[in-house]
Design a protein around this motif. Structure first.
Motif, mmCIF file in Angstrom:
data_model
loop_
_atom_site.group_PDB
_atom_site.id
_atom_site.type_symbol
_atom_site.label_atom_id
_atom_site.label_comp_id
_atom_site.label_asym_id
_atom_site.label_seq_id
_atom_site.Cartn_x
_atom_site.Cartn_y
_atom_site.Cartn_z
ATOM 1 N N GLU A 115 15.331 -42.104 -85.301
ATOM 2 C CA GLU A 115 15.612 -43.384 -84.668
ATOM 3 C C GLU A 115 14.391 -44.302 -84.674
ATOM 4 N N GLY A 116 13.369 -43.946 -85.425
ATOM 5 C CA GLY A 116 12.167 -44.763 -85.469
ATOM 6 C C GLY A 116 11.143 -44.361 -84.430
ATOM 7 N N PHE A 117 11.453 -43.349 -83.636
ATOM 8 C CA PHE A 117 10.517 -42.798 -82.660
ATOM 9 C C PHE A 117 10.801 -41.314 -82.525
ATOM 10 N N PHE B 6 12.081 -27.711 -92.547
ATOM 11 C CA PHE B 6 12.030 -28.257 -93.898
ATOM 12 C C PHE B 6 12.545 -29.694 -93.943
ATOM 13 N N ALA B 7 12.618 -30.374 -92.791
ATOM 14 C CA ALA B 7 13.295 -31.665 -92.733
ATOM 15 C C ALA B 7 12.658 -32.712 -93.634
ATOM 16 N N GLU B 8 11.336 -32.731 -93.739
ATOM 17 C CA GLU B 8 10.704 -33.775 -94.542
ATOM 18 C C GLU B 8 11.073 -33.643 -96.012
ATOM 19 N N LEU B 9 11.224 -32.403 -96.482
ATOM 20 C CA LEU B 9 11.606 -32.183 -97.876
ATOM 21 C C LEU B 9 13.102 -32.356 -98.091
ATOM 22 N N LYS B 10 13.896 -31.830 -97.173
ATOM 23 C CA LYS B 10 15.322 -31.720 -97.428
ATOM 24 C C LYS B 10 16.164 -32.792 -96.755
ATOM 25 N N GLU B 11 15.611 -33.497 -95.782
ATOM 26 C CA GLU B 11 16.385 -34.467 -95.021
ATOM 27 C C GLU B 11 15.680 -35.809 -95.025
ATOM 28 N N SER B 12 15.266 -36.256 -96.197
ATOM 29 C CA SER B 12 14.447 -37.454 -96.303
ATOM 30 C C SER B 12 15.161 -38.705 -95.825
ATOM 31 N N ALA B 13 16.491 -38.701 -95.818
ATOM 32 C CA ALA B 13 17.228 -39.859 -95.343
ATOM 33 C C ALA B 13 17.090 -40.040 -93.837
ATOM 34 N N TYR B 14 16.681 -38.969 -93.156
ATOM 35 C CA TYR B 14 16.462 -39.028 -91.712
ATOM 36 C C TYR B 14 15.002 -38.659 -91.461
ATOM 37 N N PRO B 15 14.136 -39.660 -91.265
ATOM 38 C CA PRO B 15 12.696 -39.393 -91.208
ATOM 39 C C PRO B 15 12.327 -38.358 -90.160
ATOM 40 N N SER B 16 11.282 -37.611 -90.445
ATOM 41 C CA SER B 16 10.752 -36.626 -89.507
ATOM 42 C C SER B 16 9.240 -36.623 -89.628
ATOM 43 N N ILE B 17 8.600 -36.068 -88.629
ATOM 44 C CA ILE B 17 7.144 -36.051 -88.574
ATOM 45 C C ILE B 17 6.664 -34.614 -88.489
ATOM 46 N N LYS B 18 5.659 -34.277 -89.289
ATOM 47 C CA LYS B 18 5.135 -32.914 -89.303
ATOM 48 C C LYS B 18 4.252 -32.652 -88.078
ATOM 49 N N PHE B 19 4.375 -31.463 -87.566
ATOM 50 C CA PHE B 19 3.496 -31.017 -86.484
ATOM 51 C C PHE B 19 3.513 -29.505 -86.477
ATOM 52 N N GLY B 20 2.344 -28.883 -86.634
ATOM 53 C CA GLY B 20 2.310 -27.436 -86.504
ATOM 54 C C GLY B 20 1.734 -26.724 -87.701
ATOM 55 N N HIS B 21 1.934 -25.416 -87.705
ATOM 56 C CA HIS B 21 1.351 -24.551 -88.718
ATOM 57 C C HIS B 21 2.222 -24.459 -89.966
ATOM 58 N N GLN B 22 1.595 -24.160 -91.081
ATOM 59 C CA GLN B 22 2.297 -23.982 -92.345
ATOM 60 C C GLN B 22 2.749 -22.530 -92.458
ATOM 61 N N ASN B 23 4.022 -22.322 -92.207
ATOM 62 C CA ASN B 23 4.569 -20.972 -92.248
ATOM 63 C C ASN B 23 6.073 -21.071 -92.420
ATOM 64 N N ASN C 70 1.245 -39.458 -86.703
ATOM 65 C CA ASN C 70 1.233 -40.158 -87.996
ATOM 66 C C ASN C 70 1.801 -41.569 -87.892
ATOM 67 N N GLY C 71 1.458 -42.254 -86.800
ATOM 68 C CA GLY C 71 1.878 -43.638 -86.623
ATOM 69 C C GLY C 71 3.234 -43.831 -85.988
ATOM 70 N N THR C 72 3.994 -42.753 -85.776
ATOM 71 C CA THR C 72 5.313 -42.856 -85.142
ATOM 72 C C THR C 72 5.175 -42.580 -83.657
ATOM 73 N N ARG C 73 5.641 -43.514 -82.838
ATOM 74 C CA ARG C 73 5.447 -43.374 -81.402
ATOM 75 C C ARG C 73 6.367 -42.315 -80.813
ATOM 76 N N ILE C 74 5.885 -41.716 -79.740
ATOM 77 C CA ILE C 74 6.632 -40.705 -79.003
ATOM 78 C C ILE C 74 7.278 -41.368 -77.786
ATOM 79 N N VAL C 75 8.553 -41.136 -77.587
ATOM 80 C CA VAL C 75 9.272 -41.668 -76.432
ATOM 81 C C VAL C 75 9.756 -40.487 -75.599
ATOM 82 N N LYS C 76 9.403 -40.500 -74.315
ATOM 83 C CA LYS C 76 9.788 -39.413 -73.415
ATOM 84 C C LYS C 76 11.022 -39.810 -72.603
#
Length: 260
Positions: A66-68, A189-206, A243-249
């Motif tokens: 949703e942009g956040f 795997f959202a960034e690779l497989k769900e590119s139509a719905y943006p996602s932001i990486k956070f965490g370990h590579q595993n 990565n520039g995308t704001r967090i909304v609580k």
């Protein structure tokens, strides 16, 4: 995840009435059960494909469609109830609800102290309800469960009867995966497989993570560590963007609606 079935006599508490509720499709996160290939794929927002160009999978991701990035405020308690419709679904609804309640609790416990919210069963002033709907199958497979992302609305945690054909461990892991979505996590795997719905990486590579699917969908220490660190940094004010995308609580529905 495995797709081993359990003996029918172990499913008695989940025995369905013949007139199940009509399935209602939504935009939730869907756990898909591949009948022909006996494997499970969870498709958040109805997506999920093979890794492009055989590239490696990486970090847990958080939803930014949703942009956040939606996450929960600190000290949130999510109130939930069983949908009254369950009395029309099961021959022995009280026993069935006790069984579902047990699987739900074990799914929460898999996250240990990393779970950013607490849960309270409340028949009034609820934020989401657990429902069982008619099996949702197509040529690709059958859904096991669906959930939602953080916001101030009312939602459903949907369980499909196919879930009850899995081993207890698979049921618990499926619910733990759906809880990951409720906590705000997209697919690993959202960034690779769900590119139509943006996602932001956070965490370990595993690739082994509860937010993956198939054989690599298992709860790991990194799952808990990453989720706990994410919320700690957000709640402390240290992390306001990823990565520039704001967090909304968000506060849940019962707080926004002033329901006590």
């Amino acid at each position: 995840m495995k797709t081993n079935t359990i003996e029918k006599n172990e499913m008695n508490i989940y025995e369905m009435r013949s007139s199940q509720n009509k399935n209602v499709h939504g935009d939730a996160a869907i756990h898909n059960y591949y009948v022909s290939k006996t494997k499970i794929i969870c498709e958040t927002d109805s997506k999920g494909y093979q890794t492009p160009k055989n590239r490696s999978l990486f970090e847990i991701v958080v939803d930014a469609s949703e942009g956040f990035i939606p996450l929960w405020e600190k000290d949130v308690i999510l109130r939930w109830r069983f949908s009254p419709s369950l009395y029309n679904v099961f021959n022995n609804p009280d026993a069935a609800m006790n069984g579902i309640r047990n699987i739900f609790a074990k799914g929460i416990l898999l996250w240990e102290d990393a779970a950013p919210v607490r849960f309270s069963e409340k028949s009034d002033g609820w934020d989401f309800e657990i429902v069982v709907k008619q099996d949702n199958c197509n040529p690709m497979g059958c859904s096991l469960a669906s959930a939602f992302f953080p916001d101030g609305g009312r939602h459903q945690l949907v369980i499909y009867p196919k879930l009850f054909e899995q081993s207890e461990q698979e049921q618990i892991e499926t619910i733990a995966h759906e809880l990951g979505h409720i906590f705000g996590l997209r697919h690993f795997f959202a960034e690779l497989k769900e590119s139509a719905y943006p996602s932001i990486k956070f965490g370990h590579q595993n690739p082994f993570t509860i937010m993956n699917y198939g054989k690599e969908s298992i709860m790991t220490d990194n799952d808990r560590k990453d989720l706990k660190q994410l919320y700690q940094r957000v709640w402390s004010g240290e992390l306001t963007h990823i990565n520039g995308t704001r967090i909304v609580k968000f506060f849940p529905y019962h707080i926004l609606g002033g329901i006590v």
